[in-house]
Structure formats: C-alpha cells, structure tokens
Design a protein around this motif. Structure first.
Motif, short mmCIF file in Angstrom:
data_model
loop_
_atom_site.label_atom_id
_atom_site.label_comp_id
_atom_site.label_asym_id
_atom_site.label_seq_id
_atom_site.Cartn_x
_atom_site.Cartn_y
_atom_site.Cartn_z
N ASP A 395 29.10 57.81 56.74
CA ASP A 395 28.73 57.33 55.41
C ASP A 395 29.85 56.58 54.69
OD1 ASP A 395 30.39 59.47 54.92
OD2 ASP A 395 28.94 60.61 53.73
N THR A 396 30.90 56.21 55.43
CA THR A 396 31.93 55.34 54.86
C THR A 396 32.35 54.33 55.92
OG1 THR A 396 33.87 56.62 55.56
CG2 THR A 396 32.84 57.25 53.46
N ILE A 397 32.98 53.26 55.49
CA ILE A 397 33.39 52.21 56.40
C ILE A 397 34.44 52.71 57.39
CG2 ILE A 397 35.22 51.25 54.91
CD1 ILE A 397 34.21 48.44 55.72
N THR A 398 35.29 53.65 56.97
CA THR A 398 36.32 54.15 57.87
C THR A 398 35.78 55.17 58.86
OG1 THR A 398 36.95 55.66 56.08
CG2 THR A 398 38.29 53.69 56.35
N LYS A 399 34.85 56.01 58.44
CA LYS A 399 34.24 56.95 59.39
C LYS A 399 33.50 56.19 60.49
CE LYS A 399 33.43 60.71 56.06
NZ LYS A 399 32.36 61.47 55.33
N ALA A 400 32.78 55.13 60.09
CA ALA A 400 32.05 54.35 61.07
C ALA A 400 33.00 53.61 62.01
CB ALA A 400 31.12 53.36 60.37
N ALA A 401 34.09 53.08 61.48
CA ALA A 401 35.08 52.40 62.32
C ALA A 401 35.67 53.36 63.34
CB ALA A 401 36.17 51.79 61.46
N ALA A 402 35.97 54.59 62.93
CA ALA A 402 36.50 55.58 63.86
C ALA A 402 35.49 55.91 64.95
CB ALA A 402 36.90 56.84 63.10
N ALA A 403 34.21 55.97 64.58
CA ALA A 403 33.17 56.25 65.57
C ALA A 403 33.07 55.12 66.59
CB ALA A 403 31.83 56.46 64.87
N LEU A 404 33.17 53.87 66.13
CA LEU A 404 33.13 52.74 67.06
C LEU A 404 34.36 52.73 67.96
CD1 LEU A 404 31.95 50.13 68.16
CD2 LEU A 404 33.00 48.92 66.23
N GLU A 405 35.51 53.01 67.39
CA GLU A 405 36.74 53.01 68.18
C GLU A 405 36.66 54.01 69.33
OE1 GLU A 405 41.39 52.71 67.00
OE2 GLU A 405 40.30 54.39 66.12
N ALA A 406 35.97 55.13 69.10
CA ALA A 406 35.87 56.19 70.11
C ALA A 406 34.68 56.03 71.04
CB ALA A 406 35.78 57.54 69.39
N ASP A 407 33.85 55.01 70.82
CA ASP A 407 32.62 54.86 71.60
C ASP A 407 32.90 54.15 72.91
OD1 ASP A 407 30.07 53.96 72.61
OD2 ASP A 407 29.21 54.35 70.64
N ALA A 408 32.95 54.89 73.99
CA ALA A 408 33.28 54.32 75.30
C ALA A 408 32.19 53.38 75.80
CB ALA A 408 33.52 55.44 76.31
N ILE A 409 30.94 53.65 75.45
CA ILE A 409 29.83 52.81 75.90
C ILE A 409 29.93 51.42 75.28
CG2 ILE A 409 27.33 52.49 75.81
CD1 ILE A 409 27.03 55.53 75.94
N LEU A 410 30.06 51.36 73.96
CA LEU A 410 30.14 50.06 73.30
C LEU A 410 31.42 49.32 73.67
CD1 LEU A 410 28.70 50.97 69.77
CD2 LEU A 410 27.57 49.75 71.63
N ARG A 411 32.49 50.05 73.85
CA ARG A 411 33.74 49.41 74.26
C ARG A 411 33.57 48.75 75.62
NH1 ARG A 411 39.00 49.54 72.72
NH2 ARG A 411 38.53 51.05 71.06
N ASP A 412 32.90 49.44 76.53
CA ASP A 412 32.70 48.90 77.87
C ASP A 412 31.81 47.66 77.84
OD1 ASP A 412 32.63 48.94 80.87
OD2 ASP A 412 30.53 49.46 80.51
N LEU A 413 30.73 47.71 77.07
CA LEU A 413 29.75 46.63 77.09
C LEU A 413 30.16 45.45 76.20
CD1 LEU A 413 26.51 48.78 77.13
CD2 LEU A 413 27.24 47.20 78.92
N LEU A 414 30.64 45.73 75.02
CA LEU A 414 31.01 44.65 74.09
C LEU A 414 32.42 44.14 74.30
CD1 LEU A 414 29.42 46.03 70.79
CD2 LEU A 414 28.44 44.38 72.39
N GLY A 415 33.27 44.95 74.95
CA GLY A 415 34.63 44.53 75.23
C GLY A 415 35.63 45.13 74.25
N SER A 416 36.78 45.54 74.79
CA SER A 416 37.81 46.15 73.94
C SER A 416 38.37 45.17 72.91
CB SER A 416 38.95 46.70 74.80
OG SER A 416 38.55 47.90 75.44
N GLU A 417 38.46 43.89 73.27
CA GLU A 417 39.00 42.93 72.30
C GLU A 417 38.12 42.86 71.06
OE1 GLU A 417 41.36 39.23 73.21
OE2 GLU A 417 40.19 39.42 75.06
#
Length: 456
Positions: A395-417
């Motif tokens: 429910d905040t921009i920083t909580k969501a950013a932390a969730a994305l940073e830790a998401d191995a699936i999205l990192r793999d598919l969308l790219g770490s950059e």
C-alpha cells in the motif's frame, strides 16, 4: 494507416501536403514524448533511427535527474538512444501532419532495457513461443474539468469544476451538453485515425469518464492507449477544458486502467472450459497471483497511486481472484467460448500501459510455464477481510518497490536492468515526495497535484 512518399516539398496527400511528421513514444513514466520532423528529415532516418538523449529515461516528472542508484552503461553521460519508427503506425494526425509510434534502441542494436513498448513486444514474443496469442483490452478512466489548463495551472489544480455537473454515481445521462460535446469530439478524433473504441460512459466521480478501447494485440492496444490519451488532452485544450489521468485527482474517487486479457491457441479461446476456468486460465491466474505484489509497483507507479487502495471504494486491496467478483484483484469471466477472460483490476489510470501489459503478460507466462495452480477463488467480498486471512497488496510506493526487487519471476522475465532501474526510480520518487513538499497525512497534497495532474 498511410504510406510515406516523398515529393520535393512534402508528402503528397491529395489536397493537403504533409509538412511535418511527429515521432511518438512513452518514457518509463508513461509521458508521451517525441519530436516533430520535416518529411525530408523523417525519410532520411526511417531505417537508422533518430537520436534522443538518454535523459528521456533519466528525468523524473519534476524534470530533475533521477539519482541514488547505479546507472546502466547506456545512461549517465547524455548518451544517445535511437527511436526507430514502426511504419505500420503512421497516420495523418491532422491536416498537414503525420505521426508515427516507435521504440528506443541502443547504438549496438539492442533494445533500451527499460523501453516500455519493447518490453511489451518481448513478452508478447515469449508468449507466442508457448503457442499462445494474447488479446487485451483496456478501460481508460479520466476526469474532465470545466476550466482551461491555464486556469487549472494558476489554481494549482485545486478547486476545479467537474465538467457536466455534479452527477457522479455512474452511467448518468443527466449531463450538461458540454460533457457530451467533449466526448463526441474525442470519438470523432479517434475515428479519424482508425482507433476502434467500443463505449464511453459516465464513471463514479463527478466529471469522470470511462472509454473502452476495442480488444487487440497487446502492442497495438498500447499504441491506441497512448494516442487516445493524447487526443483526450488535445480535445480538452481545444474546447477550453482540462483533463487528467491522475490516479486520484481529487479527494474523492480514484481512477483505474483495468486490463482485460484472453489467450487464444490455434484460434480457440484457451481460457474457456464448459465447467468453468480452463487449465490455461487457472495457470494464468496462478502466475498473476505469484507476481501480483511485485507487479503492483509497475501498475501503481506514483505516490498518489496508492491513495486509491481504500476498502469499499472500488479498487482491489488484496492479492485475490474470484469468478465474476469485482472486489478481487483478478476477476475471472467464465462460461463463454468468446468472452472467457481475466480482468486485472489493480492498475491505476496513471500506469504506463505498455509496462503494465509487460508485467501482466510476464505473470501469465510464468503461470503457464510452471503450471502454477492458484488458491481457491474468493467467493465473498474481498474488502474488509480480517487481518491475516488474505494477503493485502502493498500500500505504499516503497513496499511495492521492495516486492518487485525481490520477485525472481519478474526479474527473470523482464530483466534485471529494468527491475533495478524501476525500483531505483520509485525510491527516488518517494524521496522527492518526502523532501520537496509532499504531505503524507493529506488526502491529496498540493505537491502531488502539481506533479501528476498533467504528467503522465
């Protein structure tokens, strides 16, 4: 669509020669950017592309350089990135002016890792490699005000008058003629450049409208979304009004950008099964739920995006799915060979649709590839549920950013950059809010209106 031919003094269009060609694309924030060229200059670069400074991906909505995290090798020294036009998108925008959409590439031929349109194309291709074709549709919500954009700016975007009167509970026809006139003018402009729309109506808040674009290929729908919003702005300016796609432009209702998605395989709707959700639909839901917390950062990009997440006010607040349940984050529509689909209800009106589609397709791909089974659908209302019974969305921009940073699936598919750059830019946005005049305790701060009302 039209073809470019090049006589000496412009493009021959019968009675009206084309005097200029506008390049169009979004940056990561969703702002519609570009350049206007002479026809001769445009013809010289249709293959090689056109140089843009990398700052188009390096500035925030306040026009300040985004700092505080490691830059990729393509950013930091005002390097050039290159816009390559997609000639299938060339249209006559207005008499004497053409427009073309494109995407951004590096000099060595690689796509810019955070180019939104290229990320949609990348996920679309990955899905095709699994044997599926995606069809998507988007609901665009916006609020129109009587005042001109100049008066809105002078007022700090505060205390504006909703166009069409105070009716605001949805579907009202008791609107003053200026509201209908605005939407008629928008529809005429869309028709003129072959953007297919299906419906428009009064939405929940006073002055708020929703327009539904026709289903299609994800990239094409992203293009139509970007141009529709530009047309809505231009028509508002022409008529002396102003329009905003801010996630919550007043202290009242917020604004969404719901995405509807179906998959086809061999020409058949893969989400349909006579008994309910098909196996492909279940796995798609499983992947979407597995990535929903990380994807929240992408589809709720700004500080104000999170002010929408209020129980009982319309937007979903939980990581949930249900069959025909609009209180959940993912609504499954089942039982029809043509219309069986998923509605992803989290995105705000301020989301960059290209990035939102890339994230949603990534979740679907993960679900299909890993055969992720979802939990049981939520049958009751998904708002106001007891703590611990169901996971709530960040429910905040920083909580969501932390969730994305830790998401191995999205990192793999969308790219770490992309992931690292996006997360860094969201944390920068949080810092700007807290150091440059934002008010966390306000329903809506003046800083947010100044930053988000016109852009993205």
């Amino acid at each position: 669509m039209s073809e470019l031919t090049m006589p000496a003094n412009g493009v021959d269009r019968g009675e009206e020669a084309v005097r200029a060609v506008r390049l169009e694309a979004t940056n990561h924030e969703g702002s519609f950017l570009g350049k206007t060229l002479t026809p001769k200059k445009f013809a010289s670069g249709t293959d090689s592309g056109f140089a843009f400074a990398d700052l188009l991906f390096g500035l925030d909505l306040g026009n300040a350089p985004v700092l505080g995290f490691a830059f990729p090798d393509w950013r930091g020294h005002l390097n050039d990135v290159y816009f390559r036009p997609d000639m299938s998108t060339l249209v006559e925008w207005e008499p004497g002016r053409q427009a073309v959409i494109g995407d951004y590439w590096l000099k060595d031929g690689r796509p810019v890792p955070i180019c939104p349109r290229n990320l949609t194309k990348k996920m679309n291709s990955r899905l095709a490699s699994l044997g599926f074709t995606a069809t998507v549709a988007v609901e665009i919500e916006a609020t129109v005000f009587e005042e001109s954009v100049h008066e809105a700016r002078a007022r700090g975007y505060q205390g504006l008058t909703p166009l069409g009167g105070n009716a605001g509970t949805g579907y009202h026809l008791a609107k003053s003629k200026d509201w209908t006139g605005y939407m008629d003018a928008v529809a005429q402009r869309l028709d003129a450049i072959d953007i297919e729309w299906e419906a428009w109506s009064d939405e929940d808040a006073a002055g708020q409208i929703e327009i539904n674009l026709a289903p299609g290929d994800p990239v094409a729908v992203g293009d139509a979304w970007a141009r529709t919003r530009q047309i809505m702005r231009e028509v508002a300016f022409d008529l002396g009004h102003t329009v905003t796609f801010m996630a919550r432009p007043t202290a009242g209702y917020g604004q969404a950008s719901h995405i509807n998605l179906s998959l086809q395989r061999d020409g058949v709707n893969a989400f349909y099964a006579e008994e309910g959700p098909s196996e492909a639909m279940r796995h798609a839901v499983g992947g979407l739920l597995a990535t929903i917390e990380g994807n929240t950062s992408i589809v709720l990009p700004q500080i104000t995006s999170y002010r929408r997440l209020v129980d009982l006010s319309g937007p979903p607040v939980t990581a949930s799915w249900g069959i025909s349940n609009k209180t959940t984050a993912i609504r499954a529509v089942c039982g029809h060979p043509s219309y069986s689909r998923l509605e992803y209800r989290v995105p705000g009106a301020d989301a960059n649709l290209y990035l939102a589609l890339a994230g949603v397709l990534a979740g679907v791909i993960a679900g299909l590839e890993h055969r992720i089974e979802p939990p049981e659908p939520v049958a009751e209302m998904a708002w106001c549920m007891p703590p611990g019974e169901i996971t709530r969305l960040p429910d905040t921009i920083t909580k969501a950013a932390a969730a994305l940073e830790a998401d191995a699936i999205l990192r793999d598919l969308l790219g770490s950059e992309f992931v690292d750059y996006w997360v860094g830019s969201r944390r920068w946005e949080w810092m700007q809010f807290h150091t440059a005049g934002g008010d966390p305790s306000a329903e809506l701060s003046a800083w947010e209106s100044a930053r988000y009302f016109e852009l993205p």
